[in-house]
Scaffold this active site. Structure first.
Site, short mmCIF file in Angstrom:
data_model
loop_
_atom_site.label_atom_id
_atom_site.label_comp_id
_atom_site.label_asym_id
_atom_site.label_seq_id
_atom_site.Cartn_x
_atom_site.Cartn_y
_atom_site.Cartn_z
N GLY A 283 0.94 -1.13 -0.10
CA GLY A 283 -0.38 0.05 0.25
C GLY A 283 1.38 0.94 0.22
N THR A 284 2.59 0.98 0.78
CA THR A 284 3.13 2.42 0.52
C THR A 284 3.10 2.82 -0.63
OG1 THR A 284 3.11 2.14 3.62
CG2 THR A 284 5.04 3.41 1.86
N THR B 65 12.79 -6.74 -10.44
CA THR B 65 11.21 -8.58 -10.53
C THR B 65 10.45 -8.46 -9.85
OG1 THR B 65 14.33 -8.62 -11.47
CG2 THR B 65 12.40 -11.12 -10.47
N CYS C 47 1.64 1.67 12.20
CA CYS C 47 2.74 2.48 12.56
C CYS C 47 2.72 3.84 13.36
CB CYS C 47 2.96 3.08 10.69
SG CYS C 47 2.12 3.87 9.75
N GLN D 216 -7.49 0.02 2.76
CA GLN D 216 -8.40 -1.25 3.79
C GLN D 216 -10.04 -1.41 3.51
OE1 GLN D 216 -7.24 -1.72 6.77
NE2 GLN D 216 -6.01 -0.96 7.15
N SER E 143 -3.87 -2.94 -0.25
CA SER E 143 -2.29 -3.85 0.28
C SER E 143 -3.03 -5.02 -0.12
CB SER E 143 -2.01 -3.55 1.28
OG SER E 143 -1.08 -3.87 2.58
N1 PLP Z 1 -2.98 3.16 3.52
C1 PLP Z 1 -3.60 2.89 4.42
C2 PLP Z 1 -5.39 2.97 4.39
C3 PLP Z 1 -3.37 1.59 5.34
O1 PLP Z 1 -4.00 1.63 6.76
C4 PLP Z 1 -2.16 1.16 5.51
C5 PLP Z 1 -1.60 0.42 6.79
O2 PLP Z 1 -2.07 0.34 7.39
C6 PLP Z 1 -1.08 1.22 3.75
C7 PLP Z 1 -1.65 2.43 2.88
C8 PLP Z 1 -0.09 1.27 3.66
O3 PLP Z 1 0.11 -0.19 3.27
P1 PLP Z 1 0.81 -1.56 3.39
O4 PLP Z 1 2.02 -1.71 5.02
O5 PLP Z 1 0.76 -2.22 2.61
O6 PLP Z 1 2.89 -0.44 3.02
#
Ligand code: PLP
Length: 401
Positions: free
Chosen positions: A86-87, A252, A340, A194, A214
């Site tokens: 997701g990041t 890759t 986080c 989410q 994600s």
């Molecule tokens: N966006 C949202 C709304 C999230 O809740 C999260 C993770 O908690 C992320 C992005 C980041 O995803 P990832 O952990 O796969 O990097």
């Protein structure tokens, strides 16, 4: 989840019931997902770009997964880009579109309640000359369409508003935002980390141009995700190198991870109705039980459209962190906010943006269920929590005497 020997560092008991209610942080991988991934570590380990049979088998599995992800979103496989999670998807969407469209305008609109993956990218773009509007939200955590409309200027090139909030579960009016963006020729990104696979929607119907996914939030492996990019959306890639992913993300491909994501998405799609009914009933049982038995408790973001598996509750007079640790000793895993940022002792930026009182923010706990949650899990929490809260409240009263 079943009775298991406790392996959590903080637990000392040989065996204890373990109840995992922190699925918005991460979720257990479905055994069917692990089974599907396994051959791609050892037998079909080829590089998906190689021409030989090993490579072709890896390529075929990658493309099958792409098709599965596309089906859930109601789109074409060619519009799915695999990422590391997701990041990376958020970073790529926001930075990639902003940089590509810089000559058209330098303004981005987002909200104060986004995940740090979006907020930090916006902050770094501000240092590079972009102007960013961070829209506030109401006390339920939702953005206002009229605020958004007012924020849009001729320089606006991108709107990024999350679908469902990770801390409180409130769902933003994404369809109307998509319509507003499309009618003005502005690119619209939504972080659906989410919500995807949990509530039904399609990217076309909501007029979404880019969407972040994600895998580990929906019983898939960690370190893999996807970005939906509508075919005519211009985007500069974040990762440079080879010509992987149609030149939109070099590197890759993580074939076992991608296979796992595809399978996780397919299972989530098949079980979505069950998720929405059974998990919501469990969440409601938990929430009603807590509010009914523990005085001075209040739900944050509890009214209006919200994800069926999330409940954010303040236990007034207590520190959320202290309650989290006390529950961990009883085998119950919850969170005080985003994974986080928990541990940082920073008050939640989401609850702050909702204008909640400081005491309510500090006392907040997030419960997030999954399709693997059971009634026994919820009942164990309802048995344990009232005594734990009472004991902690009594102790703090004694300290004050
Ligand atoms: N966006 C949202 C709304 C999230 O809740 C999260 C993770 O908690 C992320 C992005 C980041 O995803 P990832 O952990 O796969 O990097």
């Amino acid at each position: 989840m079943a009775w298991l020997p406790c392996q959590v560092g903080r637990c000392y008991h040989g065996s204890m019931r373990k109840v995992y209610l922190d699925n918005n942080a991460t979720s257990p991988v479905d055994p069917a997902v692990v089974e599907e991934m396994t051959p791609y570590f050892v037998e079909d380990f080829g590089n998906a770009s190689s021409i030989h049979t090993f490579g072709q088998r890896a390529r075929a599995a990658t493309e099958e997964a792409r098709g599965r992800v596309a089906r859930v979103l109601g789109t074409k496989p060619g519009e799915i880009v695999f990422t590391s999670g997701g990041t990376e998807s958020d970073n790529t969407a926001v930075r990639g579109v902003a940089c590509q469209l810089r000559s058209r305008g330098n303004h981005i609109v987002t909200t104060q309640v986004e995940h740090p993956a979006v907020l930090s990218t916006c902050k770094s773009l501000e240092n590079e000359g972009f102007r960013v509007t961070y829209l506030g939200v109401d006390r339920e955590g939702r953005v206002s369409l009229s605020d958004l409309e007012q924020a849009i200027s001729p320089e606006t090139v991108l709107i990024s508003v999350m679908h469902a909030n990770n801390e409180v579960g409130s769902i933003h009016p994404i369809g109307q935002i998509g319509e507003m963006a499309r009618s003005r020729g502005i690119v619209f990104h939504t972080d659906a980390v989410q919500s995807v696979g949990k509530i039904p929607f399609g990217v076309d119907e909501l007029q979404i141009d880019l969407l972040s996914i994600s895998s580990h939030k929906l019983h898939g492996p960690k370190g893999v995700g996807a970005l939906y990019v509508r075919s005519d959306v211009p985007m500069t890639p974040l990762m440079l190198g080879g010509s992987h992913e149609r030149r939109r993300r070099a590197g890759t491909e993580n074939v076992p991870g991608i296979v796992g994501l595809g399978k996780a998405m397919q299972i989530a799609q098949d079980r979505m109705e069950d998720f929405n009914q059974r998990v919501q009933a469990l969440r409601d049982r938990l929430e009603t039980g807590i509010l009914g038995t523990i005085p001075d408790t209040v739900v944050n973001g509890g009214t209006g459209r919200r994800m069926p598996h999330v409940s954010n509750i303040s236990f007034l007079g207590l520190e959320g962190e202290a309650l989290l640790i006390a529950l961990d000793f009883q085998g119950i895993a919850v969170s005080t906010g985003a994974a986080c940022s928990s541990g940082s002792l920073q008050p939640s930026h989401v609850l702050q943006a909702m204008h909640l009182e400081r005491s309510r923010i500090q006392a907040a706990i997030r419960f997030s269920l999954s399709r693997m949650s059971t009634q026994e899990d919820v009942d164990y929490v309802l048995e344990t929590l009232p005594q734990t809260v009472q004991r902690m409240r009594d102790t703090s009263l004694e300290r004050l005497r």
